[in-house]
Motif scaffolding. Structure first.
Motif, mmCIF file in Angstrom:
data_model
loop_
_atom_site.group_PDB
_atom_site.id
_atom_site.type_symbol
_atom_site.label_atom_id
_atom_site.label_comp_id
_atom_site.label_asym_id
_atom_site.label_seq_id
_atom_site.Cartn_x
_atom_site.Cartn_y
_atom_site.Cartn_z
ATOM 1 N N GLN A 1 4.812 -22.343 2.940
ATOM 2 C CA GLN A 1 4.566 -23.381 3.932
ATOM 3 C C GLN A 1 3.418 -23.035 4.873
ATOM 4 O O GLN A 1 2.873 -23.905 5.548
ATOM 5 C CB GLN A 1 5.842 -23.640 4.746
ATOM 6 N N GLU A 26 5.344 -28.075 -5.540
ATOM 7 C CA GLU A 26 4.377 -27.663 -4.527
ATOM 8 C C GLU A 26 3.182 -26.975 -5.152
ATOM 9 O O GLU A 26 3.314 -26.202 -6.104
ATOM 10 C CB GLU A 26 5.034 -26.716 -3.515
ATOM 11 N N GLU A 27 2.009 -27.262 -4.594
ATOM 12 C CA GLU A 27 0.780 -26.573 -4.972
ATOM 13 C C GLU A 27 0.111 -26.058 -3.702
ATOM 14 O O GLU A 27 -0.238 -26.843 -2.816
ATOM 15 C CB GLU A 27 -0.165 -27.507 -5.731
ATOM 16 N N ARG A 28 -0.023 -24.761 -3.619
ATOM 17 C CA ARG A 28 -0.620 -24.125 -2.451
ATOM 18 C C ARG A 28 -1.620 -23.071 -2.924
ATOM 19 O O ARG A 28 -1.577 -22.625 -4.075
ATOM 20 C CB ARG A 28 0.457 -23.454 -1.594
ATOM 21 N N GLU A 51 -2.449 -26.816 1.303
ATOM 22 C CA GLU A 51 -2.052 -27.522 0.089
ATOM 23 C C GLU A 51 -3.237 -27.634 -0.866
ATOM 24 O O GLU A 51 -4.393 -27.653 -0.462
ATOM 25 C CB GLU A 51 -1.526 -28.918 0.437
#
Length: 289
Positions: free
Chosen positions: A262, A156-158, A266
């Motif tokens: 979450q 994941e990249e946030r 993104e």
């Protein structure tokens, strides 16, 4: 007993009394956990590095205190033992060129500095050892006068885009500060970058601080070991609102951290948002001047 011997005896008793009083004060205050940690923020278990840094700090002060007590005691003893006595005139007998003593005065400080350098180097190498496979990588981008946090957690990249705080003195302002979330007991690498001028990433409870230099990436590797809220700030004077360049750090459980991710957009806020405040397109130069 001659007056000289009585004077020397009194000087020795005074030196012993001062040493005993200082030792007693140290023992009595040593009951406090804050004193035992040298008044440092956080605790020994805040991160994987705080125990080593705390030990270096406290032991350095203990060594300095020991040297100080010895030096002050000898100074006081000399002032008492070799003071001008009643009926004496002129200067006391002068001693010079005591080669063994002068050699000792040269060698002992060199050894002391060498020992301090050795232990400092050992701890620095340990806490700066890079983690080649961290659980979380946070690309921290300092900017006038806020923070961007780019998270890389697994696949994941946030990102989080911080907005400058405005300290009004009212309650609740701290809740509006940019907040950096970290999972407890998971290894973290901070990749520290600046979008404009030199900043400095500092979380006092983590006992580590590192400059953020435009065009250069610095890093800090650690593992948060205690859940809680910690304060962070820029520690490098970076312009008009430097004092408002604050942020919070929330160390939470892995599940809570994943839930927080979450809620973030993104992607990553990379160097395309950097700027160089030293360049101004409106300024031109005349080579003929």
């Amino acid at each position: 007993m001659s007056s000289e011997k009585r004077t020397v005896s009194r000087g020795r008793r005074a030196a012993r009394g001062i040493t005993a009083a200082a030792a007693a004060a140290l023992v009595l205050t040593g009951c406090s956990e804050q004193v035992q940690r040298g008044w440092l923020p956080g605790s020994r278990e805040t991160t994987s590095n705080t125990a080593e840094l705390t030990d270096l700090w406290v032991n350095s002060w203990i060594a300095a205190l020991g040297v100080g007590l010895l030096t002050w005691g000898l100074m006081l003893w000399c002032m008492v033992a070799y003071r001008r006595r009643r009926g004496e005139t002129g200067y006391p007998r002068q001693l010079a060129y005591n080669v063994p003593l002068e050699i000792m005065y040269t060698i002992v400080p060199i050894i002391m500095v060498g020992v301090l350098f050795y232990f400092t180097d050992q701890v620095q190498r340990s806490v700066d050892e890079p983690n080649e496979d961290p659980d979380l990588v946070v690309d921290v981008r300092g900017k006038q006068w806020a923070w961007d946090f780019n998270y890389q957690y697994g696949d994941e990249e946030r990102y989080y885009a911080g907005v400058q705080a405005h300290l009004t003195g009212e309650e609740g302002v701290e809740d509006t500060l940019p907040t950096l979330y970290l999972p407890v007991d998971e290894s973290v690498t901070f990749e520290l970058n600046s979008r404009d001028v030199i900043h400095s990433f500092w979380v006092p409870a983590f006992l580590q601080k590192r400059d953020m230099i435009p065009g250069k990436t610095t890093r800090i590797d650690l593992t948060p070991q205690e859940e809680g809220t910690f304060q962070g700030k820029c520690a490098e004077l970076c312009g008009e609102f430097h004092s408002e360049m604050l942020f919070n750090v929330e160390v939470v459980s892995a599940d809570e951290f994943q839930q927080y991710l979450q809620t973030l957009p993104e992607g990553q806020l990379g160097d395309e948002y950097d700027r160089n405040p030293n360049l101004d397109d409106d300024v031109t130069t005349d080579e003929g001047d």
